[in-house]
Design a protein around this motif. Sequence first.
Motif, PDB file in Angstrom:
ATOM      1  N   ARG A  29       0.833  -1.217   0.000  1.00 51.65           N
ATOM      2  CA  ARG A  29       0.000   0.000   0.000  1.00 51.65           C
ATOM      3  C   ARG A  29       0.865   1.264   0.000  1.00 51.65           C
ATOM      4  NH1 ARG A  29      -5.091  -0.855   4.122  1.00 51.65           N
ATOM      5  NH2 ARG A  29      -5.553  -3.027   3.625  1.00 51.65           N
ATOM      6  N   ILE A  30       1.907   1.276   0.847  1.00 51.22           N
ATOM      7  CA  ILE A  30       2.792   2.452   0.924  1.00 51.22           C
ATOM      8  C   ILE A  30       3.468   2.690  -0.424  1.00 51.22           C
ATOM      9  CG2 ILE A  30       4.946   3.329   1.958  1.00 51.22           C
ATOM     10  CD1 ILE A  30       2.643   3.529   3.930  1.00 51.22           C
ATOM     11  N   LEU A  31       3.976   1.620  -1.028  1.00 46.83           N
ATOM     12  CA  LEU A  31       4.697   1.756  -2.298  1.00 46.83           C
ATOM     13  C   LEU A  31       3.795   2.192  -3.446  1.00 46.83           C
ATOM     14  CD1 LEU A  31       7.076  -1.351  -2.120  1.00 46.83           C
ATOM     15  CD2 LEU A  31       7.662   1.062  -1.732  1.00 46.83           C
ATOM     16  N   ALA A  32       2.514   1.874  -3.375  1.00 44.07           N
ATOM     17  CA  ALA A  32       1.590   2.191  -4.466  1.00 44.07           C
ATOM     18  C   ALA A  32       0.893   3.537  -4.313  1.00 44.07           C
ATOM     19  CB  ALA A  32       0.536   1.091  -4.575  1.00 44.07           C
ATOM     20  N   ALA A  33       0.938   4.125  -3.133  1.00 47.43           N
ATOM     21  CA  ALA A  33       0.118   5.313  -2.853  1.00 47.43           C
ATOM     22  C   ALA A  33       0.890   6.621  -3.059  1.00 47.43           C
ATOM     23  CB  ALA A  33      -0.396   5.248  -1.422  1.00 47.43           C
ATOM     24  N   PRO A  34       0.171   7.698  -3.342  1.00 49.98           N
ATOM     25  CA  PRO A  34       0.809   9.010  -3.417  1.00 49.98           C
ATOM     26  C   PRO A  34       1.050   9.634  -2.046  1.00 49.98           C
ATOM     27  CG  PRO A  34      -1.502   9.187  -4.004  1.00 49.98           C
ATOM     28  CD  PRO A  34      -1.215   7.726  -3.805  1.00 49.98           C
ATOM     29  N   SER A  35       0.449   9.063  -0.977  1.00 54.44           N
ATOM     30  CA  SER A  35       0.589   9.641   0.360  1.00 54.44           C
ATOM     31  C   SER A  35       0.665   8.546   1.423  1.00 54.44           C
ATOM     32  CB  SER A  35      -0.604  10.554   0.670  1.00 54.44           C
ATOM     33  OG  SER A  35      -0.595  10.929   2.033  1.00 54.44           O
ATOM     34  N   ALA A  36       1.812   8.464   2.098  1.00 53.00           N
ATOM     35  CA  ALA A  36       1.945   7.517   3.216  1.00 53.00           C
ATOM     36  C   ALA A  36       1.016   7.920   4.361  1.00 53.00           C
ATOM     37  CB  ALA A  36       3.398   7.466   3.690  1.00 53.00           C
ATOM     38  N   THR A  37       0.797   9.211   4.544  1.00 52.82           N
ATOM     39  CA  THR A  37      -0.103   9.684   5.595  1.00 52.82           C
ATOM     40  C   THR A  37      -1.505   9.108   5.404  1.00 52.82           C
ATOM     41  OG1 THR A  37       1.139  11.741   5.882  1.00 52.82           O
ATOM     42  CG2 THR A  37      -1.145  11.739   6.644  1.00 52.82           C
ATOM     43  N   ALA A  38      -2.024   9.199   4.188  1.00 54.39           N
ATOM     44  CA  ALA A  38      -3.365   8.681   3.914  1.00 54.39           C
ATOM     45  C   ALA A  38      -3.423   7.169   4.127  1.00 54.39           C
ATOM     46  CB  ALA A  38      -3.793   9.038   2.491  1.00 54.39           C
ATOM     47  N   VAL A  39      -2.384   6.451   3.708  1.00 51.17           N
ATOM     48  CA  VAL A  39      -2.344   5.000   3.897  1.00 51.17           C
ATOM     49  C   VAL A  39      -2.350   4.670   5.385  1.00 51.17           C
ATOM     50  CG1 VAL A  39      -0.898   2.936   3.624  1.00 51.17           C
ATOM     51  CG2 VAL A  39      -1.224   4.497   1.693  1.00 51.17           C
ATOM     52  N   LEU A  40      -1.507   5.350   6.157  1.00 49.28           N
ATOM     53  CA  LEU A  40      -1.426   5.056   7.590  1.00 49.28           C
ATOM     54  C   LEU A  40      -2.718   5.402   8.327  1.00 49.28           C
ATOM     55  CD1 LEU A  40       2.238   6.055   8.493  1.00 49.28           C
ATOM     56  CD2 LEU A  40       1.262   3.755   8.340  1.00 49.28           C
ATOM     57  N   GLU A  41      -3.387   6.484   7.941  1.00 47.94           N
ATOM     58  CA  GLU A  41      -4.669   6.814   8.585  1.00 47.94           C
ATOM     59  C   GLU A  41      -5.717   5.753   8.273  1.00 47.94           C
ATOM     60  OE1 GLU A  41      -4.605  11.499   9.653  1.00 47.94           O
ATOM     61  OE2 GLU A  41      -5.454  11.011   7.693  1.00 47.94           O
ATOM     62  N   ALA A  42      -5.769   5.301   7.013  1.00 47.65           N
ATOM     63  CA  ALA A  42      -6.722   4.245   6.654  1.00 47.65           C
ATOM     64  C   ALA A  42      -6.372   2.948   7.393  1.00 47.65           C
ATOM     65  CB  ALA A  42      -6.712   4.020   5.139  1.00 47.65           C
ATOM     66  N   TRP A  43      -5.101   2.649   7.480  1.00 44.24           N
ATOM     67  CA  TRP A  43      -4.631   1.440   8.176  1.00 44.24           C
ATOM     68  C   TRP A  43      -5.018   1.502   9.658  1.00 44.24           C
ATOM     69  CZ3 TRP A  43      -2.236  -2.936   6.378  1.00 44.24           C
ATOM     70  CH2 TRP A  43      -1.614  -3.759   7.318  1.00 44.24           C
ATOM     71  N   CYS A  44      -4.816   2.660  10.256  1.00 44.17           N
ATOM     72  CA  CYS A  44      -5.147   2.856  11.670  1.00 44.17           C
ATOM     73  C   CYS A  44      -6.642   2.606  11.892  1.00 44.17           C
ATOM     74  CB  CYS A  44      -4.755   4.262  12.098  1.00 44.17           C
ATOM     75  SG  CYS A  44      -4.948   4.587  13.859  1.00 44.17           S
ATOM     76  N   ALA A  45      -7.478   3.107  10.992  1.00 40.09           N
ATOM     77  CA  ALA A  45      -8.919   2.907  11.104  1.00 40.09           C
ATOM     78  C   ALA A  45      -9.272   1.429  10.935  1.00 40.09           C
ATOM     79  CB  ALA A  45      -9.656   3.751  10.074  1.00 40.09           C
ATOM     80  N   GLU A  46      -8.708   0.770   9.921  1.00 40.82           N
ATOM     81  CA  GLU A  46      -8.997  -0.642   9.665  1.00 40.82           C
ATOM     82  C   GLU A  46      -8.596  -1.534  10.837  1.00 40.82           C
ATOM     83  OE1 GLU A  46      -6.967  -1.775   6.069  1.00 40.82           O
ATOM     84  OE2 GLU A  46      -7.837  -0.084   4.985  1.00 40.82           O
ATOM     85  N   ARG A  47      -7.474  -1.232  11.456  1.00 37.85           N
ATOM     86  CA  ARG A  47      -6.931  -2.063  12.525  1.00 37.85           C
ATOM     87  C   ARG A  47      -7.459  -1.654  13.901  1.00 37.85           C
ATOM     88  NH1 ARG A  47      -4.791  -6.429  11.587  1.00 37.85           N
ATOM     89  NH2 ARG A  47      -3.326  -6.282  13.269  1.00 37.85           N
ATOM     90  N   GLY A  48      -8.251  -0.561  13.959  1.00 33.93           N
ATOM     91  CA  GLY A  48      -8.805  -0.106  15.230  1.00 33.93           C
ATOM     92  C   GLY A  48      -7.738   0.309  16.232  1.00 33.93           C
ATOM     93  N   LEU A  49      -6.700   0.994  15.756  1.00 33.64           N
ATOM     94  CA  LEU A  49      -5.580   1.361  16.625  1.00 33.64           C
ATOM     95  C   LEU A  49      -5.880   2.537  17.548  1.00 33.64           C
ATOM     96  CD1 LEU A  49      -2.552   0.941  14.176  1.00 33.64           C
ATOM     97  CD2 LEU A  49      -3.458  -0.686  15.843  1.00 33.64           C
ATOM     98  N   ALA A  50      -6.907   3.309  17.239  1.00 37.51           N
ATOM     99  CA  ALA A  50      -7.269   4.446  18.091  1.00 37.51           C
ATOM    100  C   ALA A  50      -8.738   4.779  17.859  1.00 37.51           C
ATOM    101  CB  ALA A  50      -6.389   5.656  17.759  1.00 37.51           C
ATOM    102  N   ALA A  51      -9.351   5.371  18.876  1.00 40.89           N
ATOM    103  CA  ALA A  51     -10.755   5.769  18.751  1.00 40.89           C
ATOM    104  C   ALA A  51     -10.932   6.744  17.598  1.00 40.89           C
ATOM    105  CB  ALA A  51     -11.242   6.390  20.058  1.00 40.89           C
ATOM    106  N   GLU A  52      -9.985   7.657  17.450  1.00 41.84           N
ATOM    107  CA  GLU A  52      -9.989   8.590  16.323  1.00 41.84           C
ATOM    108  C   GLU A  52      -8.759   8.293  15.472  1.00 41.84           C
ATOM    109  OE1 GLU A  52      -9.822  13.336  15.239  1.00 41.84           O
ATOM    110  OE2 GLU A  52     -10.113  12.737  17.309  1.00 41.84           O
ATOM    111  N   PRO A  53      -8.947   7.655  14.306  1.00 39.04           N
ATOM    112  CA  PRO A  53      -7.801   7.256  13.488  1.00 39.04           C
ATOM    113  C   PRO A  53      -7.192   8.425  12.708  1.00 39.04           C
ATOM    114  CG  PRO A  53      -9.825   6.597  12.414  1.00 39.04           C
ATOM    115  CD  PRO A  53     -10.201   7.198  13.742  1.00 39.04           C
ATOM    116  N   ARG A  54      -6.561   9.311  13.442  1.00 38.76           N
ATOM    117  CA  ARG A  54      -5.959  10.506  12.838  1.00 38.76           C
ATOM    118  C   ARG A  54      -4.504  10.567  13.273  1.00 38.76           C
ATOM    119  NH1 ARG A  54      -7.741  15.014  10.339  1.00 38.76           N
ATOM    120  NH2 ARG A  54      -6.766  16.993  10.823  1.00 38.76           N
ATOM    121  N   LEU A  55      -3.620  10.693  12.299  1.00 42.20           N
ATOM    122  CA  LEU A  55      -2.194  10.759  12.593  1.00 42.20           C
ATOM    123  C   LEU A  55      -1.790  12.124  13.119  1.00 42.20           C
ATOM    124  CD1 LEU A  55      -0.403   9.062   9.563  1.00 42.20           C
ATOM    125  CD2 LEU A  55      -0.908   8.095  11.781  1.00 42.20           C
ATOM    126  N   VAL A  56      -0.806  12.108  13.992  1.00 40.86           N
ATOM    127  CA  VAL A  56      -0.133  13.334  14.415  1.00 40.86           C
ATOM    128  C   VAL A  56       1.357  13.118  14.210  1.00 40.86           C
ATOM    129  CG1 VAL A  56      -1.876  14.062  16.082  1.00 40.86           C
ATOM    130  CG2 VAL A  56       0.001  12.644  16.836  1.00 40.86           C
TER     131      VAL A  56
END
Length: 188
Positions: A29-56
């Motif tokens: 996903r990282i290698l194919a995407a134009p934004s690692a930030t967007a990939v990581l936020e989507a990943w965070c949401a999919e994996r349930g890593l935080a109540a609010e899947p927003r990167l800082v």
Amino acid sequence: MSLSLASAEPLTAPRADDAAGLVADLRARILAAPSATAVLEAWCAERGLAAEPRLVARRVAAPDKPLSAEQRQRLAIAPDEPVRYRRVRLACGEHVLSEADNWYVPARLTPAMNAALDGTDAPFGRVVRPLGPSRRNIALRPAADPGPRPGRDTPLFEVDAVLATGAGLPFCEVAEIYLGAVLGSRLR
């Protein structure tokens, strides 16, 4: 040691309990995407890593790392053109998903973007999204075998990339290290 991107192993569909499969999925996903930030936020949401899947982007105090002549060439800038450096740890909730060195050409960003990068915890990818960036991967370095249950701070893989505007003007080079925390707690 750097591997060419063409030599990366074939990807298989990951199982929910398979660390190697999840790492392969994230890497693809990282290698194919134009934004690692967007990939990581989507990943965070999919994996349930935080109540609010927003990167800082948590800034890490570090001395500036000067660009090499090769990096300046990739960014198409003169030897004396100003470049800013920042080191960050990208976190989703309490999980630090990656660490990154980021060199960017402030003259190629808007004043508002430069102010946001200087004064907020917004990730670079979110700040520069209005530029419609594309991402050219330069290197992929797998980490040593992290085992079936990597620790939160275990390096999984590294990616170096150059970001360019939608018009093709390069404005940033990043060196990213993705950490075991991206896998979530079910694998630890």
